[in-house]
Design a protein around this motif. Structure first.
Motif, PDB file in Angstrom:
ATOM      1  N   GLU A   1      50.040  24.062  54.174  1.00  0.00           N
ATOM      2  CA  GLU A   1      50.096  23.157  53.016  1.00  0.00           C
ATOM      3  C   GLU A   1      48.688  22.910  52.493  1.00  0.00           C
ATOM      4  O   GLU A   1      47.714  23.074  53.208  1.00  0.00           O
ATOM      5  CB  GLU A   1      50.805  21.838  53.364  1.00  0.00           C
TER       6      GLU A   1
ATOM      7  N   ARG B   1      57.972  10.065  43.379  1.00  0.00           N
ATOM      8  CA  ARG B   1      56.957   9.566  42.454  1.00  0.00           C
ATOM      9  C   ARG B   1      57.417   8.246  41.863  1.00  0.00           C
ATOM     10  O   ARG B   1      58.575   8.102  41.496  1.00  0.00           O
ATOM     11  CB  ARG B   1      56.738  10.572  41.306  1.00  0.00           C
TER      12      ARG B   1
ATOM     13  N   PRO C   1      52.598   7.617  46.946  1.00  0.00           N
ATOM     14  CA  PRO C   1      53.691   7.623  47.934  1.00  0.00           C
ATOM     15  C   PRO C   1      53.224   7.141  49.309  1.00  0.00           C
ATOM     16  O   PRO C   1      53.985   6.488  50.017  1.00  0.00           O
ATOM     17  CB  PRO C   1      54.128   9.081  47.999  1.00  0.00           C
TER      18      PRO C   1
ATOM     19  N   ASP D   1      55.704  18.461  60.075  1.00  0.00           N
ATOM     20  CA  ASP D   1      54.764  18.292  58.968  1.00  0.00           C
ATOM     21  C   ASP D   1      53.395  17.856  59.505  1.00  0.00           C
ATOM     22  O   ASP D   1      53.308  17.277  60.591  1.00  0.00           O
ATOM     23  CB  ASP D   1      55.328  17.197  58.051  1.00  0.00           C
TER      24      ASP D   1
ATOM     25  N   ARG E   1      47.068  19.988  55.809  1.00  0.00           N
ATOM     26  CA  ARG E   1      46.158  20.289  54.709  1.00  0.00           C
ATOM     27  C   ARG E   1      44.681  20.282  55.114  1.00  0.00           C
ATOM     28  O   ARG E   1      43.890  21.081  54.645  1.00  0.00           O
ATOM     29  CB  ARG E   1      46.412  19.199  53.664  1.00  0.00           C
TER      30      ARG E   1
ATOM     31  N   GLU F   1      61.562  17.716  57.103  1.00  0.00           N
ATOM     32  CA  GLU F   1      60.171  17.650  57.541  1.00  0.00           C
ATOM     33  C   GLU F   1      59.946  16.333  58.272  1.00  0.00           C
ATOM     34  O   GLU F   1      60.146  15.263  57.700  1.00  0.00           O
ATOM     35  CB  GLU F   1      59.223  17.759  56.337  1.00  0.00           C
TER      36      GLU F   1
ATOM     37  N   ILE G   1      63.264   1.970  53.010  1.00  0.00           N
ATOM     38  CA  ILE G   1      63.203   3.422  53.205  1.00  0.00           C
ATOM     39  C   ILE G   1      64.600   4.052  53.208  1.00  0.00           C
ATOM     40  O   ILE G   1      64.783   5.181  52.759  1.00  0.00           O
ATOM     41  CB  ILE G   1      62.419   3.783  54.507  1.00  0.00           C
TER      42      ILE G   1
HETATM   43  P1  C2E Z   1      53.450  15.406  52.895  1.00  0.00           P
HETATM   44  O1  C2E Z   1      54.907  15.502  53.164  1.00  0.00           O
HETATM   45  O2  C2E Z   1      52.528  15.996  53.893  1.00  0.00           O
HETATM   46  O3  C2E Z   1      53.241  16.024  51.453  1.00  0.00           O
HETATM   47  C1  C2E Z   1      52.127  16.768  51.078  1.00  0.00           C
HETATM   48  C2  C2E Z   1      51.213  15.983  50.168  1.00  0.00           C
HETATM   49  O4  C2E Z   1      50.110  16.814  49.812  1.00  0.00           O
HETATM   50  C3  C2E Z   1      51.846  15.550  48.860  1.00  0.00           C
HETATM   51  O5  C2E Z   1      51.268  14.307  48.513  1.00  0.00           O
HETATM   52  C4  C2E Z   1      51.398  16.653  47.893  1.00  0.00           C
HETATM   53  O6  C2E Z   1      51.402  16.243  46.551  1.00  0.00           O
HETATM   54  C5  C2E Z   1      50.009  16.912  48.403  1.00  0.00           C
HETATM   55  N1  C2E Z   1      49.535  18.270  48.103  1.00  0.00           N
HETATM   56  C6  C2E Z   1      50.266  19.399  47.978  1.00  0.00           C
HETATM   57  N2  C2E Z   1      49.475  20.474  47.734  1.00  0.00           N
HETATM   58  C7  C2E Z   1      48.209  20.004  47.714  1.00  0.00           C
HETATM   59  C8  C2E Z   1      46.938  20.650  47.515  1.00  0.00           C
HETATM   60  O7  C2E Z   1      46.805  21.854  47.301  1.00  0.00           O
HETATM   61  N3  C2E Z   1      45.847  19.836  47.575  1.00  0.00           N
HETATM   62  C9  C2E Z   1      45.922  18.504  47.808  1.00  0.00           C
HETATM   63  N4  C2E Z   1      44.811  17.797  47.839  1.00  0.00           N
HETATM   64  N5  C2E Z   1      47.120  17.869  47.995  1.00  0.00           N
HETATM   65  C10 C2E Z   1      48.239  18.624  47.953  1.00  0.00           C
HETATM   66  P2  C2E Z   1      52.152  13.116  47.971  1.00  0.00           P
HETATM   67  O8  C2E Z   1      53.200  13.610  47.058  1.00  0.00           O
HETATM   68  O9  C2E Z   1      51.186  12.086  47.487  1.00  0.00           O
HETATM   69  O10 C2E Z   1      52.881  12.582  49.263  1.00  0.00           O
HETATM   70  C11 C2E Z   1      52.172  12.009  50.321  1.00  0.00           C
HETATM   71  C12 C2E Z   1      53.048  11.779  51.509  1.00  0.00           C
HETATM   72  O11 C2E Z   1      54.044  10.782  51.226  1.00  0.00           O
HETATM   73  C13 C2E Z   1      53.834  13.003  51.951  1.00  0.00           C
HETATM   74  O12 C2E Z   1      53.026  13.847  52.739  1.00  0.00           O
HETATM   75  C14 C2E Z   1      54.945  12.358  52.741  1.00  0.00           C
HETATM   76  O13 C2E Z   1      54.507  12.042  54.042  1.00  0.00           O
HETATM   77  C15 C2E Z   1      55.173  11.060  51.988  1.00  0.00           C
HETATM   78  N6  C2E Z   1      56.375  11.220  51.147  1.00  0.00           N
HETATM   79  C16 C2E Z   1      56.510  11.667  49.877  1.00  0.00           C
HETATM   80  N7  C2E Z   1      57.818  11.664  49.503  1.00  0.00           N
HETATM   81  C17 C2E Z   1      58.520  11.208  50.573  1.00  0.00           C
HETATM   82  C18 C2E Z   1      59.915  10.957  50.846  1.00  0.00           C
HETATM   83  O14 C2E Z   1      60.817  11.200  50.030  1.00  0.00           O
HETATM   84  N8  C2E Z   1      60.234  10.441  52.077  1.00  0.00           N
HETATM   85  C19 C2E Z   1      59.289  10.187  53.022  1.00  0.00           C
HETATM   86  N9  C2E Z   1      59.690   9.692  54.223  1.00  0.00           N
HETATM   87  N10 C2E Z   1      57.992  10.432  52.811  1.00  0.00           N
HETATM   88  C20 C2E Z   1      57.604  10.928  51.608  1.00  0.00           C
END
Ligand code: C2E
Ligand code: MG
Ligand code: MG
Ligand code: MG
Length: 281
Positions: free
Chosen positions: A238, A63, A74, A181, A205, A151, A87
């Motif tokens: 998810e 975040r 993100p 993922d 999702r 993942e 990254i």
């Molecule tokens: P992801 O790994 O597929 O993470 C799942 C995303 O879905 C997360 O969004 C999460 O907050 C969201 N989510 C979880 N449960 C629900 C739900 O019930 N409904 C809905 N609508 N959304 C839900 P977030 O946190 O915005 O992250 C988006 C993407 O950014 C992640 O997809 C991942 O690909 C990337 N990301 C986040 N942190 C990292 C990291 O540390 N490294 C890398 N390489 N990518 C990251």
């Protein structure tokens, strides 16, 4: 007139590109600063075994709220980080922070939490050194590999396929869990799936959101669960938001779930509260 319109479109298009590039430069500069100054946070979203009603682990999600830019998704800053090479330091930070945090939580737990970290495809450009860095961080943070999960998305398998497979296999042998993922949105061939060193499919999702109250359009979720079962892989859903989605998934023997129905991603303190209130172990 058509020709003129076409000409205008080209200009608009170029302006759009310039605007986007400018924004990226600003994001890059601010992101670099945020990484240096500790402006990035790790949030944790619980993973649940719905049948046993226990929290089995957490996924680390980054975040960033910038003073000037405000909240940056993100999806946006990760892609800028991938393009600019940031990254690697972002990942280093997330790994160290999350691994030592989960290790700390686990000292007081009967059933230790698993930690999942997202790896970007770009990190597999040098798979062998990546494996070494994972091993070093896990051992520095004293988190056993059995509690660590990577993942990756299907796009990770697009470059360096042989070296990537070798790296994944080495990590798997080390005890780390490998998950795909957003499964179903890429184009992994079923042949690969059978030979890849992976342990778990994470249903995207969008397929979970397709599951409506009358279970209409739930075929893809069901198909992925069956696919995982026949390949002897674990499966997690998810984006579970509704009680009826959970029930459908349980009926189809998808034990592991993640989504707003259980919890949004939480900061450290809120996750600790969540564990105290919801943990049955
Ligand atoms: P992801 O790994 O597929 O993470 C799942 C995303 O879905 C997360 O969004 C999460 O907050 C969201 N989510 C979880 N449960 C629900 C739900 O019930 N409904 C809905 N609508 N959304 C839900 P977030 O946190 O915005 O992250 C988006 C993407 O950014 C992640 O997809 C991942 O690909 C990337 N990301 C986040 N942190 C990292 C990291 O540390 N490294 C890398 N390489 N990518 C990251
Ligand atoms: Mg993920
Ligand atoms: Mg996902
Ligand atoms: Mg995603």
């Amino acid at each position: 007139a058509a020709k003129k319109q076409g000409g205008n479109q080209v200009i608009i298009y170029n302006e759009e590109i310039n605007k986007v590039n400018k924004e990226k430069l600003v994001i890059e500069a601010r992101l670099r600063k945020a990484i240096e100054q500790g402006g990035i946070d790790v949030y944790y979203q619980p993973k649940i075994n719905a049948r046993e009603n226990v929290i089995t682990g957490v996924e680390a999600l980054l975040r960033w709220t910038d003073k000037e830019l405000g909240f940056v998704s993100p999806e946006v800053f990760i892609s800028v980080a991938e393009e600019t090479g940031l990254i690697h330091s972002l990942w280093e930070f997330a790994m160290n922070q999350a691994c030592s945090q989960v290790r700390e939580w686990n000292t007081n737990r009967l059933h230790p939490l698993h930690l999942a970290v997202n790896f970007s495809a770009k990190q597999f450009l040098d798979p062998a050194s990546m494996v070494q860095r994972v091993k070093n961080i896990l051992s520095d943070c004293q988190l056993a590999p059995e509690y660590f999960e990577i993942e990756i998305t299907e796009s990770t398998l697009l470059y360096n396929l042989e070296e990537t497979i070798e790296a994944l296999r080495e990590m798997q042998e080390y005890g780390v869990t490998i998950s795909i993922d957003d499964f179903g949105t890429g184009y992994s061939s079923l042949t690969y799936l059978k030979t890849l060193p992976i342990d778990c499919l994470k249903i995207d999702r969008s397929f979970i959101q397709d599951i409506t109250e009358d279970y209409h359009q739930s075929e893809i979720a069901e198909t992925i669960i069956n696919l995982a079962r026949s390949l002897k892989l674990k499966v997690i859903a998810e984006g579970v938001e509704e009680e009826y989605q959970k029930e459908f998934l349980m009926k189809n023997e998808c034990d592991h779930m993640q989504g707003y129905l259980f919890s949004k991603p939480l900061c450290k303190t809120d996750l600790e509260t969540y564990l105290r209130q919801n943990d049955l172990t």
